[in-house]
Design a protein around this motif. Structure first.
Motif, short mmCIF file in Angstrom:
data_model
loop_
_atom_site.label_atom_id
_atom_site.label_comp_id
_atom_site.label_asym_id
_atom_site.label_seq_id
_atom_site.Cartn_x
_atom_site.Cartn_y
_atom_site.Cartn_z
N TRP A 36 0.86 -1.18 0.00
CA TRP A 36 0.00 0.00 0.00
C TRP A 36 0.90 1.23 0.00
CZ3 TRP A 36 -5.13 0.33 -0.70
CH2 TRP A 36 -5.90 -0.82 -0.51
N TYR A 37 0.56 2.15 -0.87
CA TYR A 37 1.20 3.46 -0.92
C TYR A 37 0.14 4.52 -0.62
CZ TYR A 37 5.55 2.06 -3.32
OH TYR A 37 6.77 1.53 -3.65
N ARG A 38 0.59 5.73 -0.36
CA ARG A 38 -0.34 6.85 -0.24
C ARG A 38 0.32 8.11 -0.80
NH1 ARG A 38 -0.53 7.65 6.36
NH2 ARG A 38 1.57 8.51 6.63
N GLN A 39 -0.54 9.01 -1.25
CA GLN A 39 -0.07 10.28 -1.77
C GLN A 39 -0.95 11.40 -1.26
OE1 GLN A 39 0.34 10.49 -6.05
NE2 GLN A 39 1.78 12.18 -5.89
N ALA A 40 -0.35 12.26 -0.47
CA ALA A 40 -1.06 13.42 0.06
C ALA A 40 -0.93 14.57 -0.93
CB ALA A 40 -0.48 13.81 1.41
N PRO A 41 -1.85 15.53 -0.89
CA PRO A 41 -1.79 16.67 -1.81
C PRO A 41 -0.44 17.39 -1.75
CG PRO A 41 -3.87 16.65 -0.65
CD PRO A 41 -3.02 15.59 -0.01
N GLY A 42 0.17 17.59 -2.90
CA GLY A 42 1.42 18.30 -2.97
C GLY A 42 2.64 17.51 -2.54
N LYS A 43 2.44 16.22 -2.26
CA LYS A 43 3.56 15.40 -1.80
C LYS A 43 3.78 14.22 -2.73
CE LYS A 43 3.18 16.53 3.12
NZ LYS A 43 3.08 15.98 4.51
N GLN A 44 4.95 13.62 -2.64
CA GLN A 44 5.24 12.43 -3.44
C GLN A 44 4.53 11.21 -2.86
OE1 GLN A 44 9.56 12.12 -3.57
NE2 GLN A 44 9.59 13.14 -5.56
N ARG A 45 4.29 10.25 -3.73
CA ARG A 45 3.71 8.99 -3.28
C ARG A 45 4.70 8.29 -2.37
NH1 ARG A 45 0.70 5.52 -7.80
NH2 ARG A 45 -0.16 7.61 -8.07
N GLU A 46 4.21 7.79 -1.24
CA GLU A 46 5.10 7.14 -0.28
C GLU A 46 4.59 5.75 0.08
OE1 GLU A 46 5.34 9.17 3.46
OE2 GLU A 46 3.18 9.10 3.82
N LEU A 47 5.55 4.87 0.34
CA LEU A 47 5.23 3.51 0.75
C LEU A 47 4.70 3.50 2.18
CD1 LEU A 47 5.43 0.47 0.00
CD2 LEU A 47 7.75 0.52 0.95
N VAL A 48 3.67 2.73 2.41
CA VAL A 48 3.09 2.62 3.75
C VAL A 48 3.38 1.26 4.37
CG1 VAL A 48 0.96 2.65 5.10
CG2 VAL A 48 1.24 4.24 3.18
N ALA A 49 3.11 0.20 3.62
CA ALA A 49 3.27 -1.15 4.17
C ALA A 49 3.44 -2.14 3.02
CB ALA A 49 2.07 -1.53 5.02
N THR A 50 4.12 -3.25 3.31
CA THR A 50 4.27 -4.32 2.34
C THR A 50 3.98 -5.66 3.02
OG1 THR A 50 6.62 -4.68 2.82
CG2 THR A 50 6.08 -3.08 1.09
N ILE A 51 3.59 -6.63 2.20
CA ILE A 51 3.38 -7.97 2.71
C ILE A 51 3.83 -8.97 1.64
CG2 ILE A 51 0.95 -8.00 1.97
CD1 ILE A 51 0.44 -9.73 4.52
N SER A 52 4.63 -9.93 2.05
CA SER A 52 5.15 -10.91 1.11
C SER A 52 4.12 -11.99 0.84
CB SER A 52 6.43 -11.54 1.67
OG SER A 52 6.12 -12.37 2.79
N ARG A 53 4.44 -12.83 -0.11
CA ARG A 53 3.54 -13.90 -0.51
C ARG A 53 3.21 -14.81 0.67
NH1 ARG A 53 6.34 -16.40 -5.22
NH2 ARG A 53 5.62 -14.59 -6.39
#
Length: 121
Positions: A36-53
C-alpha cells in the motif's frame, strides 16, 4: 495483466478506523510482494506497508502499531486496516504489486485508481 481496484476510503474523525481493500483481477501470487502506498496533496507517493507472498509484513515508522496489512491469496485481495487515524494520514491510498530487491521494495507498474482517505481533526 493484473488490474488493481482499491476501495474502502472515506471521511473519518481523528482516532477513527478504516479498512481499505484491494481487489486484483488476476492472481496476486504473481507478485512476490503486495504493498500500500499513499499520496497526500502536494507530496510524493510514499510507501506505507508491504506484505510478502507468505505473509511477512513491513511498515513505515508512522504506520507501525496503527496499520495492519493482510492478504487473502485465495480471493486475490489485499487489505489495510488503519486504526488511530490522524489528520496527517489524509491521502489517496494505492495498492501495488512488486518485489523486494537489495533490501528495498521495488514496485511494478501496476496501480489502481486509488481510494481517498480524509481524516478530520
Amino acid at each position: 495483466q493484473v488490474h488493481l481496484v482499491e476501495s474502502g476510503g472515506g471521511l473519518v474523525q481523528a482516532g477513527g478506523s478504516l479498512r481499505l481493500s484491494c481487489a486484483a483481477s488476476g492472481s496476486i501470487l504473481s507478485f512476490h510482494t503486495m504493498a500500500w502506498y499513499r499520496q497526500a496533496p502536494g507530496k510524493q507517493r510514499e510507501l506505507v506497508a508491504t506484505i510478502s507472498r507468505d505473509g511477512l509484513s513491513n511498515y513505515v515508522d508512522n504506520a507501525k502499531g496503527r496499520f495492519t496489512i493482510s492478504r487473502d491469496n485465495s480471493k486475490n485481495m489485499v487489505f489495510l486496516q488503519m486504526n488511530s487515524l490522524k489528520p496527517d494520514d489524509t491521502a489517496v491510498y494505492y495498492c501495488n504489486g512488486g518485489i523486494y530487491s537489495g533490501g528495498s521494495y521495488v514496485p511494478y507498474d501496476y496501480w489502481g485508481q486509488g481510494t481517498q482517505v480524509t481524516v478530520s481533526s
